[in-house]
Design an enzyme around this catalytic site. Structure first.
Site, PDB file in Angstrom:
ATOM      1  N   GLN A  45       0.816  -1.215   0.000  1.00 52.54           N
ATOM      2  CA  GLN A  45       0.000   0.000   0.000  1.00 52.54           C
ATOM      3  C   GLN A  45       0.848   1.263   0.000  1.00 52.54           C
ATOM      4  OE1 GLN A  45      -3.122  -0.092   2.976  1.00 52.54           O
ATOM      5  NE2 GLN A  45      -3.207   2.125   3.092  1.00 52.54           N
ATOM      6  N   PRO A  74      -5.367  -5.623   5.458  1.00 59.81           N
ATOM      7  CA  PRO A  74      -5.948  -6.282   4.276  1.00 59.81           C
ATOM      8  C   PRO A  74      -5.268  -7.611   3.998  1.00 59.81           C
ATOM      9  CG  PRO A  74      -5.337  -3.995   3.816  1.00 59.81           C
ATOM     10  CD  PRO A  74      -4.731  -4.346   5.122  1.00 59.81           C
ATOM     11  N   TYR A 239     -12.670   0.017   3.312  1.00 62.07           N
ATOM     12  CA  TYR A 239     -11.214  -0.109   3.355  1.00 62.07           C
ATOM     13  C   TYR A 239     -10.562   0.486   2.115  1.00 62.07           C
ATOM     14  CZ  TYR A 239     -12.344  -3.150   7.228  1.00 62.07           C
ATOM     15  OH  TYR A 239     -12.842  -3.639   8.413  1.00 62.07           O
ATOM     16  N   ASP A 242     -10.093   4.836   2.033  1.00 64.55           N
ATOM     17  CA  ASP A 242      -8.910   5.630   2.388  1.00 64.55           C
ATOM     18  C   ASP A 242      -7.721   5.315   1.497  1.00 64.55           C
ATOM     19  OD1 ASP A 242      -6.892   3.739   4.130  1.00 64.55           O
ATOM     20  OD2 ASP A 242      -8.959   3.170   4.492  1.00 64.55           O
ATOM     21  N   GLN A 243      -7.675   4.091   0.943  1.00 64.05           N
ATOM     22  CA  GLN A 243      -6.521   3.708   0.125  1.00 64.05           C
ATOM     23  C   GLN A 243      -6.478   4.435  -1.213  1.00 64.05           C
ATOM     24  OE1 GLN A 243      -5.322  -0.510   0.055  1.00 64.05           O
ATOM     25  NE2 GLN A 243      -6.880  -0.904   1.617  1.00 64.05           N
ATOM     26  N   HIS A 266      -9.987   6.855   8.919  1.00 65.67           N
ATOM     27  CA  HIS A 266      -8.781   6.691   8.099  1.00 65.67           C
ATOM     28  C   HIS A 266      -8.852   7.563   6.849  1.00 65.67           C
ATOM     29  CE1 HIS A 266      -7.183   2.557   9.693  1.00 65.67           C
ATOM     30  NE2 HIS A 266      -7.342   3.458  10.635  1.00 65.67           N
TER      31      HIS A 266
END
Length: 314
Positions: A45, A74, A239, A242-243, A266
């Protein structure tokens, strides 16, 4: 990757200073190994955005060692089956080989990622949820645990998925959850679920069997995790939310992503950091109200990226 100078990186530290230098122009292979069951996916990431803009044309090999399926992070299936298709929408990609899986609590897995640097990231428009097209899943056990445990986890997941979709008047798509056993000294069991829609929206859910007493079975937990954002009208799960912030910030053009009625802490943190680092370029994120989900407003997250260009890829 950038020959950074770091201070304060020790157990118990309350301050960390990181001084990056220029990205490497000639190295084509980087390795990162975690001595514990730390997550390989968290390494990927933080590395992916840098590798995509390395000042060279050659493919880059990342050799990542640690946990592929561990807690509080993850799983490798989430990286390859959820994040990768979203990354494709930005115009980037990676190939992967899982040489050895590393399960909680021992870790010790190895994954190779091969990435080609790009000229720029494209803005995305992920606001059309579409219709649920299919649901895939992988229930697993390792070590001395019987394959019957994986099969039970898969049944729990299918039952929960059918119940929640039917309850919300959503047509149940084909559901395929595989069960497998890996013969290793370590032990563990869990499940990964991926839901995909007709417009290419992806949602992931993960459940693991832990030693402590669990309030929710892993199959049911994973099903709830994958379906909740979809049922709330989001086009990415909580999830991925934010990534993708860093990719929206670096992209060329205005990106819009429908996040439904929930914005995670996040995501708020990632947006704030991006605005601090690129505020001199006028980078700002905006929440645009887009209808309602029940009694709550639904939002589209918008950002005009800084349009970072990698001139070395021409």
């Amino acid at each position: 990757m950038c020959s950074a100078e770091v201070s304060g990186a020790y157990l118990g530290s309350t301050h960390l200073k990181f001084y990056p230098k220029s990205l490497h122009r000639y190295a084509t292979e980087f390795e990162a190994a975690l001595p514990t069951n730390g997550s390989i996916c968290l390494l990927a990431q933080i590395a992916l955005p840098c590798v995509l803009f390395l000042p060279q044309k050659s493919d880059i090999l990342l050799i990542l060692k640690g946990g592929t399926n561990v807690t509080m992070a993850p799983h490798i299936e989430y990286l390859t089956e959820v994040i990768r298709p979203i990354l494709n929408k930005f115009g980037a990609d990676f190939d992967f080989v899982i040489l050895k899986r590393g399960y909680y609590p021992d870790g010790v897995g190895t994954v190779h990622l091969r990435i080609t640097p790009i000229r720029n990231l494209n803005a995305v428009n992920i606001i059309d949820l579409g219709i649920l097209r299919k649901i895939s899943g992988w229930a697993y056990v390792t070590g001395y645990i019987s394959i019957k445990e994986a099969e039970k986890i898969a049944i729990d997941a299918k039952t929960s998925l059918n119940f929640k979709l039917t309850k919300n008047n959503v047509e149940v798509p084909p559901i395929n959850i595989e069960s497998s056993k890996e013969h290793r000294q370590t032990y563990g069991s869990g499940i990964n679920i991926v839901c995909s829609t007709t417009t290419g929206c992806m949602f992931g859910g993960t459940g693991m069997t832990l030693k402590m007493r669990q309030m929710v079975k892993p199959g049911i937990f994973a099903a709830n995790e994958a379906l909740e954002p979809f049922l709330n009208g989001a086009c990415v799960d909580y999830y991925a939310q934010d990534q993708i912030i860093i990719f929206m910030a670096l992209a060329k053009g205005i990106s819009r992503v429908k996040i439904g009625n929930k914005i995670t802490s996040h995501t708020k943190t990632a947006m704030k950091i991006a605005e601090i680092m690129l505020g001199n370029r006028g980078l700002r994120f905006h929440l645009l109200e887009s209808g309602r989900v029940g009694n709550s407003p639904s939002y589209i997250l918008e950002c005009e990226g800084c349009g970072l260009i990698n001139n070395f890829t021409e």
